[in-house]
Motif scaffolding. Structure first.
Motif, PDB file in Angstrom:
ATOM      1  N   LYS B  47       0.783  -1.056  -0.467  1.00 20.64           N
ATOM      2  CA  LYS B  47      -0.242  -0.216   0.074  1.00 20.64           C
ATOM      3  C   LYS B  47       0.893   1.173   0.139  1.00 20.64           C
ATOM      4  N   SER B  48       2.178   0.882   0.997  1.00 17.98           N
ATOM      5  CA  SER B  48       2.879   2.569   1.290  1.00 17.98           C
ATOM      6  C   SER B  48       3.327   2.425  -0.202  1.00 17.98           C
ATOM      7  N   THR B  49       3.772   1.431  -1.048  1.00 15.64           N
ATOM      8  CA  THR B  49       4.930   1.131  -2.482  1.00 15.64           C
ATOM      9  C   THR B  49       3.547   2.151  -2.671  1.00 15.64           C
ATOM     10  N   MET B 154      -2.599   9.415   1.010  1.00 12.17           N
ATOM     11  CA  MET B 154      -2.403   9.559   3.355  1.00 12.17           C
ATOM     12  C   MET B 154      -2.906   8.048   3.393  1.00 12.17           C
ATOM     13  N   ASP B 155      -1.467   8.195   4.186  1.00 18.25           N
ATOM     14  CA  ASP B 155      -1.240   6.708   4.703  1.00 18.25           C
ATOM     15  C   ASP B 155      -1.152   6.550   6.318  1.00 18.25           C
ATOM     16  N   GLU B 156      -2.631   5.890   6.439  1.00 19.39           N
ATOM     17  CA  GLU B 156      -3.058   5.785   7.979  1.00 19.39           C
ATOM     18  C   GLU B 156      -2.931   6.696   8.853  1.00 19.39           C
ATOM     19  N   PRO B 157      -3.623   7.626   8.249  1.00 19.42           N
ATOM     20  CA  PRO B 157      -3.536   9.050   9.409  1.00 19.42           C
ATOM     21  C   PRO B 157      -4.043   8.988  10.193  1.00 19.42           C
TER      22      PRO B 157
HETATM   23 MG   LIG Z   1       2.460   1.254   4.994  1.00 23.85          MG
END
Ligand SMILES: [Mg+2]
Ligand SMILES: Nc1ncnc2c1ncn2[C@@H]1O[C@H](COP(=O)(O)OP(=O)(O)OP(=O)(O)O)[C@@H](O)[C@H]1O
Lengths: 303, 276
Positions: B47-49, B154-157
């Motif tokens: 996901k972050s990738t 937005m990554d797990e904000p």
């Molecule tokens: Mg991640």
């Protein structure tokens, strides 16, 4: 005498210059935030109160008194020809002032230290940053720093005098060469603590390269450059006494050697003590408060 | 002011000395303008990738990624806060604003406004080290919102926030999205949050990282947390999550897609099963 290799090993990281920017810790795990953390009155660091300052000054004074008391006791034991009493030393300092050479000695030595320190620091920043940024430079020149650090201080000083002549320029160059490897090494290591995640953040928000260097990278280098400077200044002052002793006919180092040749312990102390006090004042009254202020954003500075 | 994202057969491998990770395997995905898309999936599924590629930070992928317009304004709320530790909360927000050409005082005022919005009024002059983890994350949220971007990553904000604060932040985010919609790509592990916020939820699976479900949440806004339809979507998503997390990778059922096919963006798991 101490070689720079010892210096690297023992004084390598005052205050941990490579610990990097504080607060780079990842966010706390889910659920650990207090439910009402909107109330933030008590969150920052409380300013030091007057009574806290007084208490801290009190402890400093007590430790100074203890040191002088120890000096007194030891000198009474071993006899004042071996170690003069504190009061005798103060008298000797008075004599030195009267004779008129104390201030000029200190001024001359201070100028040489400032020159050597400035030269060493600017070279160390150049070399350290280059080594930290370029893999090629590390491969080619990384070992040179180690080699340079393992050369005895005496050799640098003698070579400087042989090549440049018995003058102040040689004293400054010699002094700078001695401390250069140590400061370079510290700055180089500090460069490794630069956080690539912050540069990424800058890039993700479309911040241009110049602003990123000035406002994201440069501030990260300041803590370890500051720490390296403090270390460098302390080293330069110690080595400069030696440089003067070897090849100059003025300055604190020369004066120490002069009285040493006459076996006058009192006057040796009288030459050294005032300058030690100057360096201590610089450390306690200028550098430490400045560091505390500049890096007040670090967690550990809050107490 | 909005952006379109197109991932076409995007693969990303990470080779380290010890491991060879297939973080993304031929991911094809289109995110349409103004769409609020949530991305869910197990830890390590890429996901972050995916977000890093969308942010232009990661260019080591295969396949094609296009952003339209190419110079679309992006803001990225990272999984970790990535605040500048030597700058106060307010200075951290105004840093990105000033770098984008806003005047000093204007940046300052905007920063204060957004800090107040995330409940940090009164903390403007605190350094990150002196804030709690959740407060730091909210400063990062204020920073991302303040730049008013066309594309918001937005990554797990909200994962570092307590539930009450998180609830309020979700409300604020939706309000902002209501007033001025933009393209949002939002990673979360919280299925209820995904269903409540998003127009569309993408489910990913790991080893290799891939898309296994693409669900449109057809519940009109404003939504109610208690809405039974949301619970239904949540059940469906959780099913496809668990279904695809079997380590053997023997799943054969085609992926649930909840809506009629909408162009090339509609990715199902079928294509990937062939490779397993
Ligand atoms: Mg991640
Ligand atoms: N820079 C990197 N170098 C090596 N491997 C990496 C790198 N970045 C990511 N990976 C690997 O790629 C995979 C996907 O990582 P990614 O960070 O995208 O996961 P994620 O879905 O965001 O997980 P999480 O929910 O835990 O944040 C992981 O296996 C990770 O170890």
């Amino acid at each position: 005498m101490t070689s720079t290799t010892d210096a690297t090993a023992t004084t390598g990281r005052p205050g941990g210059p490579s610990t990097g920017p504080a607060g780079a810790t990842p966010g706390t795990p889910p659920g650990s935030a207090p439910p009402d953390d909107i109330d933030t009155e008590q969150v920052g660091m409380p300013p030091r109160t007057l009574s806290e300052r007084l208490a801290s000054a009190g402890w400093t004074a007590l430790s100074a008194v203890l040191l002088i008391a120890l000096w007194q006791v030891v000198s009474m034991r071993v006899g004042s020809t071996v170690l003069p009493r504190p009061i005798q030393s103060i008298g000797a300092i008075g004599d030195a002032i009267e004779a008129g050479y104390l201030w000029s000695d200190m001024r001359i030595t201070a100028v040489r230290i400032a020159g050597a320190f400035a030269l060493a620091l600017s070279l160390a920043i150049t070399f350290g940053v280059t080594l930290g940024m370029s893999k090629l430079a590390t491969k080619l020149f990384g070992n040179w720093v180690t080699i340079a650090a393992s050369i005895p201080s005496l050799l640098y000083i003698v070579i400087a005098y042989l090549w440049v002549g018995l003058n102040d320029r040689a004293a400054i160059i010699g002094g700078a060469l001695v401390v250069l490897p140590t400061i370079t090494f510290n700055i180089w290591q500090g460069m490794k603590s630069l956080d690539p995640e912050l540069s990424e953040m800058s890039r993700a928000f479309g911040v241009n390269r110049r602003t990123t260097i000035a406002k994201v990278l440069l501030p990260q280098t300041l803590p370890f450059i500051f720490a390296a400077s403090r270390l460098g200044l302390a080293l330069t002052w110690k080595i400069m006494i030696f440089v003067e002793l070897l090849g100059r006919s003025s300055g604190v180092g020369y004066r120490i050697q002069y009285w040493y040749n006459l076996f006058n312990m009192e006057r040796v102390l009288a030459a050294a003590i005032p300058f030690i006090l100057v360096m201590l004042t610089l450390e306690f009254a200028v550098l430490r408060p400045l560091e505390r202020h500049l890096f007040r954003w670090k967690r550990e500075e809050s107490r | 002011m909005s952006a379109t994202l197109r991932f076409d057969e995007v693969s990303r491998r990470f080779r380290t000395k010890t491991r060879n990770v297939h973080a993304l395997d031929r991911v094809t995905l289109e995110i349409r303008p103004l769409e609020f898309t949530a991305l869910v999936g197990p830890s390590g599924c890429g996901k972050s990738t995916l977000l890093n590629i969308a942010a232009g930070l990661d260019t080591g992928y295969e396949g094609t990624f296009t952003l339209e317009p190419a110079d679309a304004d992006r803001a990225y709320l990272f999984q970790s806060h990535r605040l500048l530790p030597w700058r106060t909360a307010q200075a951290n927000v105004s840093f990105v604003l000033e770098a984008r050409g806003l005047g000093r005082s204007e940046a300052r005022a905007t920063a204060r406004r957004y800090l107040a919005l995330v409940g940090l009024a009164g903390c403007e002059d605190q350094f990150p080290a002196h804030l709690s983890g959740g407060m730091r994350q909210r400063v990062a949220l204020a920073r991302a919102l303040a730049v008013d971007p066309a594309l918001m990553l937005m990554d797990e904000p909200f994962s570092a926030l307590d539930e009450i604060t998180a609830q309020r932040m979700r409300g604020e985010l939706l309000d902002i999205h209501e007033i001025e919609p933009r393209t949002v790509l939002f990673v979360t592990h919280n299925l209820a949050e995904a269903c409540y916020l998003a127009d569309r939820v993408i489910v990913m699976a790991s080893n290799p990282g891939r898309i296994v479900a693409d669900v449109t949440i057809e519940v009109p806004r404003p939504r109610d947390h208690e809405d039974l339809r949301l619970a239904e979507y949540q059940r469906e998503l959780s099913h496809s999550l668990f279904h695809h997390s079997s380590p053997t990778g023997t799943q054969t059922a085609p992926t649930t897609t909840d809506q009629p096919a909408t162009g090339p963006s509609d990715t199902t798991g079928d294509t990937h099963h062939a490779t397993l």
